[in-house]
Write an enzyme that holds these catalytic residues in place. Sequence first.
Site, PDB file in Angstrom:
ATOM      1  N   ASN A  78     -12.401   4.697  -2.067  1.00 10.82           N
ATOM      2  CA  ASN A  78     -11.616   3.478  -1.906  1.00 10.82           C
ATOM      3  C   ASN A  78     -12.320   2.697  -0.805  1.00 10.82           C
ATOM      4  OD1 ASN A  78      -9.853   1.428  -1.310  1.00 10.82           O
ATOM      5  ND2 ASN A  78      -8.017   2.708  -1.382  1.00 10.82           N
TER       6      ASN A  78
ATOM      7  N   ARG B 116     -10.192 -11.121  -3.715  1.00 13.80           N
ATOM      8  CA  ARG B 116     -10.154  -9.669  -3.931  1.00 13.80           C
ATOM      9  C   ARG B 116     -10.477  -9.280  -5.378  1.00 13.80           C
ATOM     10  NH1 ARG B 116      -7.780  -7.397   0.693  1.00 13.80           N
ATOM     11  NH2 ARG B 116      -6.358  -8.803   1.782  1.00 13.80           N
TER      12      ARG B 116
ATOM     13  N   HIS C 136     -15.333  -6.034  -1.695  1.00 11.76           N
ATOM     14  CA  HIS C 136     -15.642  -7.425  -2.023  1.00 11.76           C
ATOM     15  C   HIS C 136     -16.827  -7.975  -1.242  1.00 11.76           C
ATOM     16  CE1 HIS C 136     -11.596  -6.619  -3.323  1.00 11.76           C
ATOM     17  NE2 HIS C 136     -11.212  -6.509  -2.070  1.00 11.76           N
TER      18      HIS C 136
ATOM     19  N   TYR D 106       0.790  -1.230   0.000  1.00 12.14           N
ATOM     20  CA  TYR D 106       0.000   0.000   0.000  1.00 12.14           C
ATOM     21  C   TYR D 106       0.823   1.281   0.000  1.00 12.14           C
ATOM     22  CZ  TYR D 106      -3.646  -3.324   1.181  1.00 12.14           C
ATOM     23  OH  TYR D 106      -4.508  -4.385   1.161  1.00 12.14           O
TER      24      TYR D 106
ATOM     25  N   HIS E 146      -8.247   1.917  -5.937  1.00 12.99           N
ATOM     26  CA  HIS E 146      -7.518   0.986  -5.068  1.00 12.99           C
ATOM     27  C   HIS E 146      -6.031   1.230  -5.250  1.00 12.99           C
ATOM     28  CE1 HIS E 146     -11.058  -1.276  -3.965  1.00 12.99           C
ATOM     29  NE2 HIS E 146     -11.439  -1.145  -5.225  1.00 12.99           N
ATOM     30  N   LEU E 147      -5.312   1.274  -4.151  1.00 12.29           N
ATOM     31  CA  LEU E 147      -3.866   1.500  -4.204  1.00 12.29           C
ATOM     32  C   LEU E 147      -3.149   0.345  -4.888  1.00 12.29           C
ATOM     33  CD1 LEU E 147      -3.521   2.870  -0.587  1.00 12.29           C
ATOM     34  CD2 LEU E 147      -3.347   4.189  -2.694  1.00 12.29           C
ATOM     35  N   SER E 148      -3.552  -0.870  -4.565  1.00 19.12           N
ATOM     36  CA  SER E 148      -2.928  -2.051  -5.168  1.00 19.12           C
ATOM     37  C   SER E 148      -3.785  -2.533  -6.338  1.00 19.12           C
ATOM     38  CB  SER E 148      -2.781  -3.168  -4.130  1.00 19.12           C
ATOM     39  OG  SER E 148      -4.055  -3.650  -3.741  1.00 19.12           O
TER      40      SER E 148
ATOM     41  N   ASP F 291     -25.539  -0.045  -2.528  1.00 19.19           N
ATOM     42  CA  ASP F 291     -26.895   0.500  -2.564  1.00 19.19           C
ATOM     43  C   ASP F 291     -26.930   1.971  -2.151  1.00 19.19           C
ATOM     44  OD1 ASP F 291     -27.867  -1.930  -3.441  1.00 19.19           O
ATOM     45  OD2 ASP F 291     -28.671  -2.533  -1.485  1.00 19.19           O
TER      46      ASP F 291
END
EC number: 4.2.1.10
Length: 146
Positions: free
Chosen positions: A74, A111, A80, A23, A100-102, A87
Amino acid sequence: MFRVLLINGPNLNLLGIREPEVYGYKNLSDIIISLKKTAVSLNIILNHFQSNAEHELINCIHNSYKNVDFIIINPAALTHTSIVLRDALLAVNINFIEVHLSNIYKREKFRHHSYFSDIATGFICGFGIEGYHFALHMAYKYLTIN
């Protein structure tokens, strides 16, 4: 001026500490300071919210209705699992970019699924903190065109 809300989900308050090889080494406060400088240059008012509690993230999204022009989110591990967060985003009908950082597709199989990417205006992953800056620029571009 455009109003953009940046939402960070669970464990992102530990950036710089938690798995820095995945991260990154910068903490969330430093990232927000950098993003706010970018926002000023784009004539954007950037507000930030981070929580480890799903219900607080939902309340933040609900409160953004008619108060925010765009969301950058994020959702972290809630990506997931959280249908209710999905909603909430659908309910307020505010365009958003999922960040997402990764690269979630280079990680564990569980994931690889996102409850948000199919309803997002855009999806950015794998570029570390630069993904947030890219999302901010893309939010600006989207808002100036639409």
